[in-house]
Design a protein around this motif. Sequence first.
Motif, PDB file in Angstrom:
ATOM      1  N   GLY A   1     112.858  42.998  18.933  1.00  0.00           N
ATOM      2  CA  GLY A   1     111.882  42.187  19.652  1.00  0.00           C
ATOM      3  C   GLY A   1     110.648  43.002  19.965  1.00  0.00           C
ATOM      4  O   GLY A   1     110.175  43.784  19.132  1.00  0.00           O
ATOM      5  N   LYS A   2     110.143  42.846  21.189  1.00  0.00           N
ATOM      6  CA  LYS A   2     108.918  43.521  21.585  1.00  0.00           C
ATOM      7  C   LYS A   2     109.147  45.028  21.672  1.00  0.00           C
ATOM      8  O   LYS A   2     110.106  45.486  22.278  1.00  0.00           O
ATOM      9  CB  LYS A   2     108.424  42.985  22.922  1.00  0.00           C
ATOM     10  N   LEU A   3     108.234  45.794  21.062  1.00  0.00           N
ATOM     11  CA  LEU A   3     108.337  47.249  21.065  1.00  0.00           C
ATOM     12  C   LEU A   3     108.011  47.791  22.458  1.00  0.00           C
ATOM     13  O   LEU A   3     106.992  47.436  23.049  1.00  0.00           O
ATOM     14  CB  LEU A   3     107.371  47.847  20.030  1.00  0.00           C
ATOM     15  N   LEU A   4     108.886  48.679  22.948  1.00  0.00           N
ATOM     16  CA  LEU A   4     108.710  49.249  24.286  1.00  0.00           C
ATOM     17  C   LEU A   4     108.418  50.741  24.254  1.00  0.00           C
ATOM     18  O   LEU A   4     107.755  51.277  25.149  1.00  0.00           O
ATOM     19  CB  LEU A   4     109.969  49.004  25.121  1.00  0.00           C
ATOM     20  N   GLY A   5     108.929  51.444  23.245  1.00  0.00           N
ATOM     21  CA  GLY A   5     108.728  52.876  23.205  1.00  0.00           C
ATOM     22  C   GLY A   5     109.294  53.485  21.936  1.00  0.00           C
ATOM     23  O   GLY A   5     109.780  52.789  21.046  1.00  0.00           O
ATOM     24  N   VAL A   6     109.239  54.826  21.863  1.00  0.00           N
ATOM     25  CA  VAL A   6     109.748  55.553  20.704  1.00  0.00           C
ATOM     26  C   VAL A   6     110.282  56.901  21.172  1.00  0.00           C
ATOM     27  O   VAL A   6     109.827  57.461  22.188  1.00  0.00           O
ATOM     28  CB  VAL A   6     108.629  55.750  19.648  1.00  0.00           C
ATOM     29  N   PHE A   7     111.269  57.400  20.440  1.00  0.00           N
ATOM     30  CA  PHE A   7     111.795  58.742  20.706  1.00  0.00           C
ATOM     31  C   PHE A   7     112.015  59.407  19.357  1.00  0.00           C
ATOM     32  O   PHE A   7     112.640  58.830  18.457  1.00  0.00           O
ATOM     33  CB  PHE A   7     113.115  58.675  21.491  1.00  0.00           C
ATOM     34  N   THR A   8     111.500  60.639  19.213  1.00  0.00           N
ATOM     35  CA  THR A   8     111.554  61.334  17.926  1.00  0.00           C
ATOM     36  C   THR A   8     112.393  62.594  18.026  1.00  0.00           C
ATOM     37  O   THR A   8     112.732  63.055  19.135  1.00  0.00           O
ATOM     38  CB  THR A   8     110.138  61.728  17.462  1.00  0.00           C
ATOM     39  N   ASP A   9     112.694  63.173  16.857  1.00  0.00           N
ATOM     40  CA  ASP A   9     113.442  64.428  16.866  1.00  0.00           C
ATOM     41  C   ASP A   9     112.628  65.555  17.494  1.00  0.00           C
ATOM     42  O   ASP A   9     113.175  66.486  18.084  1.00  0.00           O
ATOM     43  CB  ASP A   9     113.899  64.805  15.450  1.00  0.00           C
ATOM     44  N   GLY A  10     111.298  65.451  17.415  1.00  0.00           N
ATOM     45  CA  GLY A  10     110.442  66.422  18.103  1.00  0.00           C
ATOM     46  C   GLY A  10     110.579  66.294  19.611  1.00  0.00           C
ATOM     47  O   GLY A  10     110.596  67.301  20.334  1.00  0.00           O
ATOM     48  N   ASP A  11     110.680  65.051  20.082  1.00  0.00           N
ATOM     49  CA  ASP A  11     110.887  64.835  21.517  1.00  0.00           C
ATOM     50  C   ASP A  11     112.216  65.443  21.960  1.00  0.00           C
ATOM     51  O   ASP A  11     112.324  65.996  23.066  1.00  0.00           O
ATOM     52  CB  ASP A  11     110.890  63.333  21.829  1.00  0.00           C
ATOM     53  N   LEU A  12     113.220  65.364  21.089  1.00  0.00           N
ATOM     54  CA  LEU A  12     114.528  65.933  21.414  1.00  0.00           C
ATOM     55  C   LEU A  12     114.439  67.442  21.589  1.00  0.00           C
ATOM     56  O   LEU A  12     114.977  67.991  22.559  1.00  0.00           O
ATOM     57  CB  LEU A  12     115.533  65.586  20.312  1.00  0.00           C
ATOM     58  N   ARG A  13     113.736  68.104  20.686  1.00  0.00           N
ATOM     59  CA  ARG A  13     113.605  69.565  20.803  1.00  0.00           C
ATOM     60  C   ARG A  13     112.889  69.952  22.089  1.00  0.00           C
ATOM     61  O   ARG A  13     113.293  70.889  22.791  1.00  0.00           O
ATOM     62  CB  ARG A  13     112.857  70.114  19.593  1.00  0.00           C
ATOM     63  N   ARG A  14     111.824  69.226  22.395  1.00  0.00           N
ATOM     64  CA  ARG A  14     111.069  69.548  23.601  1.00  0.00           C
ATOM     65  C   ARG A  14     111.894  69.258  24.861  1.00  0.00           C
ATOM     66  O   ARG A  14     111.811  69.998  25.863  1.00  0.00           O
ATOM     67  CB  ARG A  14     109.758  68.760  23.617  1.00  0.00           C
TER      68      ARG A  14
END
Length: 340
Positions: free
Chosen positions: A258-271
């Motif tokens: 449905g409506k996009l709320l956010g994103v999480f990436t593998d770079g975000d995981l490392r940080r």
Amino acid sequence: MSQSTPRPAQARTLDDSTLIARARSVLTIEANAVTALAARIDAQFVRAVDIVLQSRGRVIVSGVGKSGHVGRKIAATLASTGTPAYFVHPAEAAHGDLGMIQPDDILIALSNSGSTEELLVIVPFAKRMGARLIAMTGRADSPLAQLSDVHLDVGVAEEACSLNLAPTASTTAALAMGDALAVVLLDARGFSPEDFARSHPGGALGRRLLTHVRDVMRSGDAIPFVTPEASFADALLEISRKGMGMTAICDVVNGAPGKLLGVFTDGDLRRLLERTGNITGLKIAEVMHTSPRCITPDALAAEAATKMEQLSITRLLVIDAQGILVGALNTQDLLTAKVI
């Protein structure tokens, strides 16, 4: 089986400085020949443009020898820029191919002397059928020029050949005049980059101008996404399972994103791991980015490539006008489609 005898090596008769000077002279002579054409763009050129624009037929280009080679290129340029055109060799036309020329067509005849016998044989027949004649010659008083509806003067002061014999500056001038005609017709027709791409679907330009994001994006089950209530572990599993190095976070409607709320990436995981070692019990909504980089499915794929480069990222989420997640793509998708 006989073998051809190799040509003996030829000693160079010019020293380096003479060789360089001669090459520069050739380029100067040819550049001057083209520059001189600018003063000849007058009412005759305008009339040539109008004849082509008003015609319901095609443009047939014809010439012999070097003029024929130039004519083939002019025909190809016209055809690729919105003016239907093809090349007909005058000798072949005299032996049956004249039937390819129809009353509504326009014949562009190229001859530096304006006296090429093969052209003078077919021109009266073409005109008798009703075809119009645009002549490109180096002599306004030549037979071909006299027979023409429009004469474009492509004469040159001298050939670049040191013997002043081999067609060099004269063919360059004719080619440049053909380009001028093709480009002016392109502008007069309002021919767009998209129109040009449709004439070149197999090339890189065609792919860049005809391929849209919707054509290359991943959709359906290939889109990585989880709901905001998903656990951190579930989000990591989705990242791993879909192989895009990220997951979207969105509402779900009837099992679909449905409506996009956010994103999480593998770079975000490392940080995140650098900041805290305790990720137990986290919900993905607590660590997601709420302003993900997005593009619409109707955008050109080349636009997506440019956006990724400018933002120094390798993937984008695709949303429609209502903000609904409809796809995802990365640089590998664009490489596979040969957009980049």
